[in-house]
Design a protein around this motif. Structure first.
Motif, PDB file in Angstrom:
ATOM      1  N   TRP A  93      -8.821  13.639   7.360  1.00 31.35           N
ATOM      2  CA  TRP A  93      -7.622  14.476   7.410  1.00 31.35           C
ATOM      3  C   TRP A  93      -8.013  15.842   6.844  1.00 31.35           C
ATOM      4  CZ3 TRP A  93      -3.340  13.277   9.981  1.00 31.35           C
ATOM      5  CH2 TRP A  93      -2.283  14.208   9.885  1.00 31.35           C
ATOM      6  N   PRO A  94      -7.869  16.943   7.631  1.00 32.02           N
ATOM      7  CA  PRO A  94      -8.474  18.213   7.198  1.00 32.02           C
ATOM      8  C   PRO A  94      -7.833  18.815   5.946  1.00 32.02           C
ATOM      9  CG  PRO A  94      -7.082  18.549   9.123  1.00 32.02           C
ATOM     10  CD  PRO A  94      -7.134  17.076   8.896  1.00 32.02           C
ATOM     11  N   MET A  95      -8.678  19.416   5.131  1.00 30.38           N
ATOM     12  CA  MET A  95      -8.198  20.140   3.944  1.00 30.38           C
ATOM     13  C   MET A  95      -9.149  21.306   3.663  1.00 30.38           C
ATOM     14  SD  MET A  95      -9.366  17.550   0.940  1.00 30.38           S
ATOM     15  CE  MET A  95     -11.086  17.193   0.638  1.00 30.38           C
ATOM     16  N   LYS A  96      -8.691  22.216   2.848  1.00 29.43           N
ATOM     17  CA  LYS A  96      -9.514  23.358   2.414  1.00 29.43           C
ATOM     18  C   LYS A  96     -10.246  24.033   3.565  1.00 29.43           C
ATOM     19  CE  LYS A  96     -10.380  21.073  -2.046  1.00 29.43           C
ATOM     20  NZ  LYS A  96      -9.516  21.752  -2.996  1.00 29.43           N
ATOM     21  N   LEU A 117      -9.752   6.451   8.968  1.00 28.12           N
ATOM     22  CA  LEU A 117      -9.825   7.528   7.971  1.00 28.12           C
ATOM     23  C   LEU A 117     -10.452   6.966   6.697  1.00 28.12           C
ATOM     24  CD1 LEU A 117      -6.250   9.101   8.412  1.00 28.12           C
ATOM     25  CD2 LEU A 117      -8.429  10.246   8.926  1.00 28.12           C
ATOM     26  N   PRO A 118     -11.242   7.797   5.989  1.00 21.76           N
ATOM     27  CA  PRO A 118     -11.849   7.300   4.746  1.00 21.76           C
ATOM     28  C   PRO A 118     -10.818   7.276   3.618  1.00 21.76           C
ATOM     29  CG  PRO A 118     -12.487   9.594   5.131  1.00 21.76           C
ATOM     30  CD  PRO A 118     -11.613   9.186   6.285  1.00 21.76           C
ATOM     31  N   VAL A 119     -10.943   6.281   2.757  1.00 26.19           N
ATOM     32  CA  VAL A 119     -10.011   6.130   1.638  1.00 26.19           C
ATOM     33  C   VAL A 119     -10.816   5.943   0.348  1.00 26.19           C
ATOM     34  CG1 VAL A 119      -8.107   4.737   0.685  1.00 26.19           C
ATOM     35  CG2 VAL A 119      -8.345   4.976   3.173  1.00 26.19           C
TER      36      VAL A 119
HETATM   37  N1  FFO Z   1     -10.816  15.911   4.498  1.00 20.91           N
HETATM   38  C1  FFO Z   1     -11.652  15.205   3.770  1.00 20.91           C
HETATM   39  N2  FFO Z   1     -11.312  13.993   3.372  1.00 20.91           N
HETATM   40  C2  FFO Z   1     -12.165  13.259   2.597  1.00 20.91           C
HETATM   41  C3  FFO Z   1     -13.408  13.776   2.197  1.00 20.91           C
HETATM   42  C4  FFO Z   1     -13.775  15.079   2.658  1.00 20.91           C
HETATM   43  O1  FFO Z   1     -14.858  15.614   2.381  1.00 20.91           O
HETATM   44  N3  FFO Z   1     -12.857  15.758   3.430  1.00 20.91           N
HETATM   45  N4  FFO Z   1     -14.224  13.021   1.388  1.00 20.91           N
HETATM   46  C5  FFO Z   1     -15.570  13.206   1.263  1.00 20.91           C
HETATM   47  O2  FFO Z   1     -16.225  12.713   0.400  1.00 20.91           O
HETATM   48  C6  FFO Z   1     -13.604  11.937   0.621  1.00 20.91           C
HETATM   49  C7  FFO Z   1     -12.924  12.472  -0.640  1.00 20.91           C
HETATM   50  N5  FFO Z   1     -13.839  13.204  -1.433  1.00 20.91           N
HETATM   51  C8  FFO Z   1     -13.649  13.610  -2.707  1.00 20.91           C
HETATM   52  C9  FFO Z   1     -14.668  14.333  -3.303  1.00 20.91           C
HETATM   53  C10 FFO Z   1     -14.553  14.780  -4.603  1.00 20.91           C
HETATM   54  C11 FFO Z   1     -13.421  14.485  -5.313  1.00 20.91           C
HETATM   55  C12 FFO Z   1     -13.285  14.944  -6.720  1.00 20.91           C
HETATM   56  O3  FFO Z   1     -12.553  14.384  -7.478  1.00 20.91           O
HETATM   57  N6  FFO Z   1     -14.001  15.994  -7.124  1.00 20.91           N
HETATM   58  C13 FFO Z   1     -14.021  16.493  -8.488  1.00 20.91           C
HETATM   59  C14 FFO Z   1     -15.362  17.039  -8.839  1.00 20.91           C
HETATM   60  C15 FFO Z   1     -16.420  15.978  -8.848  1.00 20.91           C
HETATM   61  C16 FFO Z   1     -17.587  16.332  -9.690  1.00 20.91           C
HETATM   62  O4  FFO Z   1     -18.045  17.507  -9.662  1.00 20.91           O
HETATM   63  O5  FFO Z   1     -18.042  15.427 -10.396  1.00 20.91           O
HETATM   64  C17 FFO Z   1     -13.010  17.586  -8.712  1.00 20.91           C
HETATM   65  O6  FFO Z   1     -12.843  18.441  -7.839  1.00 20.91           O
HETATM   66  O7  FFO Z   1     -12.425  17.583  -9.815  1.00 20.91           O
HETATM   67  C18 FFO Z   1     -12.412  13.759  -4.730  1.00 20.91           C
HETATM   68  C19 FFO Z   1     -12.524  13.319  -3.426  1.00 20.91           C
HETATM   69  C20 FFO Z   1     -12.652  11.190   1.491  1.00 20.91           C
HETATM   70  N7  FFO Z   1     -11.758  12.050   2.193  1.00 20.91           N
END
Ligand code: FFO
Ligand code: ATP
Length: 245
Positions: A93-96, A117-119
């Motif tokens: 699901w698109p973001m950023k 979709l990944p969860v």
């Molecule tokens: N659209 C979209 N969905 C996706 C992903 C993606 O890249 N794009 N993902 C692809 O993987 C997964 C979610 N990825 C994630 C990656 C990081 C964090 C997170 O909490 N990041 C921390 C920093 C982590 C660190 O530096 O240790 C933060 O921002 O506080 C959460 C979800 C699944 N869904």
């Protein structure tokens, strides 16, 4: 990238930027890029610096440009996955400012493919993939990313992973959770992995670490590059030769 900047070599030192602007500069430019020499600590620090730069650049793309690039990406994806029949294809699901593949799913993929979709189920653990069809309800998961409310857990044949950055050897830089790498490492059967992003996300290297798994193909609006041309899985999945995409 800093390397593209024409840096005047014999500028007198009193003309250099005041220290408070240093954080705005590319690490190569600021002389803070120790990624190649400082081991894992240097790489992690460099990645923390590089991610927001790439994300901001992507968010700055004008809406019209984004739309036409997404149309090109959708057409390339359809050619790459010419007959999805019976396959499970994981999208996102698109973001950023990530490329939006939802219109592609609505228009093209239903020709026999299952969408997932990944969860993120728990922090620091592999992700799970849940089946989803356009119109089915989504709920907010980790990071507020929408995930299917119901849907069954599936094992993808093809994983489409959005890139924050990608390099010349097919390595992907993501958001820093390590989720895709951890998930791909844990799957019993490695799926065919397509990294997708805009051409502007290309960087020289992500300074790959041991856990980084390269993409099989990276698709941008300008290119389709295969890094695993003889992949057995690609032929069983009827994935087109990337040179023709
Ligand atoms: N659209 C979209 N969905 C996706 C992903 C993606 O890249 N794009 N993902 C692809 O993987 C997964 C979610 N990825 C994630 C990656 C990081 C964090 C997170 O909490 N990041 C921390 C920093 C982590 C660190 O530096 O240790 C933060 O921002 O506080 C959460 C979800 C699944 N869904
Ligand atoms: N297979 C793995 N096993 C254990 N830890 C891992 C694995 N893969 C990644 N990690 C951890 O995750 C951290 C972040 O990894 P990395 O910088 O590659 O994230 P990313 O690919 O940008 O993020 P994401 O895939 O979530 O978008 C690493 O420092 C590492 O500690």
């Amino acid at each position: 990238m800093g390397n593209d900047v024409d840096f005047p070599r014999d500028e007198p030192s009193e003309y250099s930027s005041p220290a408070c602007f240093l954080h705005e500069l590319d690490p190569d430019f600021a002389g803070t890029n120790n990624a190649g020499t400082d081991g894992a600590v240097g790489v992690i620090r460099w990645r923390k610096f590089e991610r927001p730069r790439l994300i901001e650049m992507r968010k700055a793309i004008a809406a019209d440009d984004r739309k036409s690039m997404d149309t090109v990406l959708a057409a390339k994806l359809s050619r790459l996955l010419s007959s999805p029949g019976g396959r499970v294809v994981s999208i996102y699901w698109p973001m950023k400012g990530e490329p939006n593949l939802i219109p592609w799913v609505k228009n093209s993929l239903p020709d026999g493919g299952t969408v997932a979709l990944p969860v993120v189920v728990s922090k620091g653990a592999p992700m799970e993939f849940r089946s989803w069809s356009p119109g089915e309800p989504l709920i907010r998961g980790v990071w507020n990313i929408p995930v299917p409310e119901s849907g069954v857990t599936v094992v993808p044949d093809v994983v489409i992973a959005p890139v924050v950055g990608f390099d010349k050897r097919g390595y992907r830089l993501g958001y820093g959770g390590g989720y895709f790498d951890r998930t791909l490492a844990a799957l019993a059967r490695k799926p065919y992995v397509i990294g997708i992003g805009y051409a502007q996300a290309e960087i020289e290297t992500i300074y790959p670490m041991e856990h980084d798994i390269p993409m099989d193909v990276i698709l941008t609006e300008k290119s389709c590059t295969a890094y695993a041309p003889s992949s057995r899985l690609a032929s069983t999945l009827d994935i087109a030769d990337s040179r023709s995409v």
